[in-house]
Design an enzyme around this catalytic site. Sequence first.
Site, short mmCIF file in Angstrom:
data_model
loop_
_atom_site.label_atom_id
_atom_site.label_comp_id
_atom_site.label_asym_id
_atom_site.label_seq_id
_atom_site.Cartn_x
_atom_site.Cartn_y
_atom_site.Cartn_z
N LYS A 157 0.87 -1.18 0.00
CA LYS A 157 0.00 0.00 0.00
C LYS A 157 0.90 1.22 0.00
CE LYS A 157 -4.43 0.83 0.09
NZ LYS A 157 -5.55 -0.01 -0.34
N ASP B 217 -6.82 4.23 -4.77
CA ASP B 217 -7.52 4.09 -3.49
C ASP B 217 -8.18 5.47 -3.27
OD1 ASP B 217 -7.62 2.08 -0.98
OD2 ASP B 217 -7.42 4.07 -0.15
O1 2IT Z 1 -8.04 -1.55 -0.97
C1 2IT Z 1 -7.91 -2.06 -2.09
O2 2IT Z 1 -8.01 -3.28 -2.27
C2 2IT Z 1 -7.64 -1.16 -3.22
N1 2IT Z 1 -7.54 0.04 -3.03
C3 2IT Z 1 -7.42 -1.73 -4.61
C4 2IT Z 1 -6.03 -2.22 -4.75
C5 2IT Z 1 -5.65 -2.68 -6.12
O3 2IT Z 1 -4.45 -2.98 -6.28
O4 2IT Z 1 -6.48 -2.74 -7.02
#
Ligand code: 2IT
Length: 445
Positions: free
Chosen positions: A126, A166
């Site tokens: 993340k 996100d």
């Molecule tokens: O919280 C999540 O799963 C997302 N923001 C999507 C992450 C993604 O790599 O598609």
Amino acid sequence: MNAYAQKVLDDLTAKAPWETEFLQAVTEVFETIGGVLDSDPRLEKNRILERMTVPERVITFQVPWMDANGDIQVNTGYRVQFNSAIGPYKGGLRFHPSVNLSILKFLGFEQTFKNSLTTLPMGGGKGGSDFNPKGKTDREIMDFCNNFMRELFRHIGPDKDVPAGDIGVGAREIGYLYGQYKRLANNFHGVLTGKGLAWGGSLVRSEATGFGAVYFVQHMLDMMKEDIAGKRVALSGFGNVAWGAALKAVQLGAKVITISGPDGYILDEDGLNFEKVNYMLELRASGRDIVAPYAEKFKSGKFFAGKKPWEVAADIAMPCATQNELSGDDAKALVANNVKLVAEVSNMGCRPEAVACFQESGITFAPGKAVNAGGVATSGLEMTQNAGHCYWTAEEVDSKLRGIMTGIHSACVENGRIDGKINYVAGANIAGFKKVAEAMLAQGI
Ligand code: 2IT
């Protein structure tokens, strides 16, 4: 809690007691995996919990950019590469003033188990920045994205780390970020997901988180011998996730009665229709981060300033905004209004007291890492299309997404059956954990 898990949690707490969101996420997982830890002594011997709770790598960097007045602004950028046991790091980027290491560690930790649940080969990561996109001009957003990627590009790659969107990072930001990646790296790798359809993006990716959440809710309702048609659904949020959930719920004949923003919530007793769902996109594109204008546009909408939608009578509640948005008191209000089912769509959207309240009241509750996994799963499908230099039709992607959500629901049921009831929190954590732990054991230190 299992003694080994408790010890690891105590050590983490002593080291960084201020990382409250991260400790909350770890506690929730540790409370549910005692049985697995008890039955497999290899886990403690190999220090699996210690190794799962320290990110493999944390990158922090400076992001200077120029605002519309020509003044220089400085934000902090992050990428938390949490766990790569089952695949390259994968997870979104969040641009929001609240972003700090605790929040990104909680999100990266959760992402690891969520990605495991999808059955696709993706590790957990993340990232993001404390940059506040609210009220910024398009040029300011571009300048920020360019400068953010100026550092991030050296740490990512299609088999290394694949960020996505996100909160605060949507199609526009992914476009600017990808453009800068391509200029610096001089290749067309599928290094971000959520790309535009003309340049490597996947059909259904923008709908996927919300669609997947509603598919999951359909499975929960099946187990209760109920149907979504005609149900009163309270949603929070009005961004990409709430939009996808509203669209699918309306398609299936549910009555979506609320959306919300930082300014308050909208109650629409007529229920949303496709025009109103589309209007959510306009609200978002305004960049003002408010929902109040809905009540001016649609006479049926009433705006409640400074309030959350959990005070309304609904059959189904789906928090779709952000972490800890639903408190213990909100949960009590929903239960008092006879809510039947709560599906957390935001990551860790419910406070622990709220989850306890639903479980003690016998309300079917499922956690974000299972319910919202359709988003990252469809990112995984975008990666597969990029690697195969091809595009799939919307029907192909949607049917794969449905299959993945069905699989996640089955995994929760199989691993979460306790005294004849299904504990979706335990089911999701146990199923997600076992696969990551096996991979870590196999790969050694
Ligand atoms: O919280 C999540 O799963 C997302 N923001 C999507 C992450 C993604 O790599 O598609």
